[in-house]
Design a protein around this motif. Structure first.
Motif, PDB file in Angstrom:
ATOM      1  N   GLY A  50       0.804  -1.234   0.000  1.00 27.88           N
ATOM      2  CA  GLY A  50       0.000   0.000   0.000  1.00 27.88           C
ATOM      3  C   GLY A  50       0.824   1.264   0.000  1.00 27.88           C
ATOM      4  O   GLY A  50       0.330   2.334  -0.355  1.00 27.88           O
ATOM      5  N   CYS A  51       2.108   1.188   0.389  1.00 29.49           N
ATOM      6  CA  CYS A  51       2.889   2.427   0.420  1.00 29.49           C
ATOM      7  C   CYS A  51       3.532   2.684  -0.948  1.00 29.49           C
ATOM      8  O   CYS A  51       3.667   1.792  -1.776  1.00 29.49           O
ATOM      9  N   VAL A  52       3.884   3.950  -1.165  1.00 29.53           N
ATOM     10  CA  VAL A  52       4.490   4.348  -2.446  1.00 29.53           C
ATOM     11  C   VAL A  52       6.004   4.376  -2.273  1.00 29.53           C
ATOM     12  O   VAL A  52       6.517   4.883  -1.276  1.00 29.53           O
ATOM     13  N   VAL A  53       6.702   3.799  -3.238  1.00 31.37           N
ATOM     14  CA  VAL A  53       8.162   3.743  -3.181  1.00 31.37           C
ATOM     15  C   VAL A  53       8.768   4.347  -4.446  1.00 31.37           C
ATOM     16  O   VAL A  53       8.100   4.472  -5.471  1.00 31.37           O
ATOM     17  N   ILE A  54      10.030   4.740  -4.325  1.00 32.66           N
ATOM     18  CA  ILE A  54      10.814   5.172  -5.484  1.00 32.66           C
ATOM     19  C   ILE A  54      11.851   4.078  -5.715  1.00 32.66           C
ATOM     20  O   ILE A  54      12.543   3.668  -4.773  1.00 32.66           O
ATOM     21  N   ALA A  55      11.928   3.589  -6.940  1.00 35.25           N
ATOM     22  CA  ALA A  55      12.845   2.476  -7.231  1.00 35.25           C
ATOM     23  C   ALA A  55      13.598   2.736  -8.529  1.00 35.25           C
ATOM     24  O   ALA A  55      13.120   3.457  -9.407  1.00 35.25           O
ATOM     25  N   ARG A  56      14.788   2.145  -8.626  1.00 40.49           N
ATOM     26  CA  ARG A  56      15.578   2.247  -9.858  1.00 40.49           C
ATOM     27  C   ARG A  56      15.484   0.920 -10.592  1.00 40.49           C
ATOM     28  O   ARG A  56      15.775  -0.129 -10.028  1.00 40.49           O
ATOM     29  N   VAL A  89      11.477   5.001 -11.015  1.00 41.97           N
ATOM     30  CA  VAL A  89      10.021   4.868 -11.069  1.00 41.97           C
ATOM     31  C   VAL A  89       9.392   5.087  -9.706  1.00 41.97           C
ATOM     32  O   VAL A  89       9.998   4.803  -8.667  1.00 41.97           O
ATOM     33  N   LYS A  90       8.167   5.611  -9.760  1.00 42.41           N
ATOM     34  CA  LYS A  90       7.345   5.744  -8.560  1.00 42.41           C
ATOM     35  C   LYS A  90       6.325   4.628  -8.661  1.00 42.41           C
ATOM     36  O   LYS A  90       5.655   4.494  -9.690  1.00 42.41           O
ATOM     37  N   ALA A  91       6.222   3.806  -7.632  1.00 43.31           N
ATOM     38  CA  ALA A  91       5.340   2.642  -7.701  1.00 43.31           C
ATOM     39  C   ALA A  91       4.720   2.393  -6.333  1.00 43.31           C
ATOM     40  O   ALA A  91       5.238   2.840  -5.312  1.00 43.31           O
ATOM     41  N   SER A  92       3.606   1.680  -6.328  1.00 39.84           N
ATOM     42  CA  SER A  92       3.018   1.298  -5.040  1.00 39.84           C
ATOM     43  C   SER A  92       3.325  -0.178  -4.792  1.00 39.84           C
ATOM     44  O   SER A  92       3.426  -0.970  -5.727  1.00 39.84           O
ATOM     45  N   VAL A  93       3.484  -0.512  -3.514  1.00 39.29           N
ATOM     46  CA  VAL A  93       3.805  -1.891  -3.138  1.00 39.29           C
ATOM     47  C   VAL A  93       2.507  -2.687  -3.069  1.00 39.29           C
ATOM     48  O   VAL A  93       1.566  -2.306  -2.378  1.00 39.29           O
TER      49      VAL A  93
END
Length: 198
Positions: free
Chosen positions: A77-83, A137-141
């Protein structure tokens, strides 16, 4: 491996905590069905909790109590920044760098599956047109998937690529929700772009 209750043994993600026949996975641990082995899913103190006397299952529960000092941990449910590290035909893998606005202090891996890239025309998603290695990228878990990788989604409009480098090495600017442009060469590259201002 020490078996004493309440010992101060520090474990890291992926470390074997015991066989599934002998222990149950508690918080901070998970059971791999392939080899029936319990592994740690975070860095912390290994703790063994004895089973309750009423329980029919008399295996002790092995837990990993995480350190608050280790920074944020991705939660569904949380938003993360990933490469993005690798793009394959049906999924892309990425290293999670931030949970919300906080940088992570340990390595968390994420997987964006083809069906989680966008909300519409899922069957037409081309992973290589959505992401490239090095994209931020900005993505939700969605959930903790398999092999210690979190399943991530970019299906919402405000999720997707927020920063990408062109083949010429410049930071590209988004020109639509499916394209980014290199400011130095004018070359347009396809991406699953995060909607600006979100």
């Amino acid at each position: 491996m020490q078996e004493t209750v309440g010992d101060e043994e520090i474990v890291t993600p992926g470390e074997v905590l015991g066989k599934g026949t002998e222990v149950k996975a508690g918080r901070g641990a998970y059971l791999s069905r392939e080899n029936n082995t319990v592994y740690a899913s975070l860095t912390g103190r290994r703790s063994v909790v004895p089973p309750s006397s009423e329980s029919t299952d008399q295996r002790p529960i092995v837990e990993v109590i995480g350190h608050k000092a280790h920074g944020p941990v991705p939660e569904p449910g949380c938003v993360v920044i990933a490469r993005v590290t690798k793009v394959m035909a049906r999924m892309a893998s990425a290293d999670i760098m931030c949970v919300g606005a906080k940088a992570v202090r340990e390595k968390f891996s994420g997987i964006i599956r083809q069906q989680d890239v966008r909300a519409t025309e899922i069957d037409k998603v081309d992973m290589h047109s959505s992401f490239r290695p090095g994209d931020i990228v900005k993505a939700s878990v969605i959930s903790l998937g398999d092999a210690r990788a979190y399943y991530l989604s970019t299906a919402q409009n405000e999720l997707g690529v927020v920063s990408a480098e062109s083949t010429a090495g410049s930071t590209m600017v988004p020109i639509s929700w499916t394209e980014m442009q290199c400011p130095s060469t004018g070359q347009i590259e396809p991406r699953k772009v995060a909607k600006a201002g979100a």
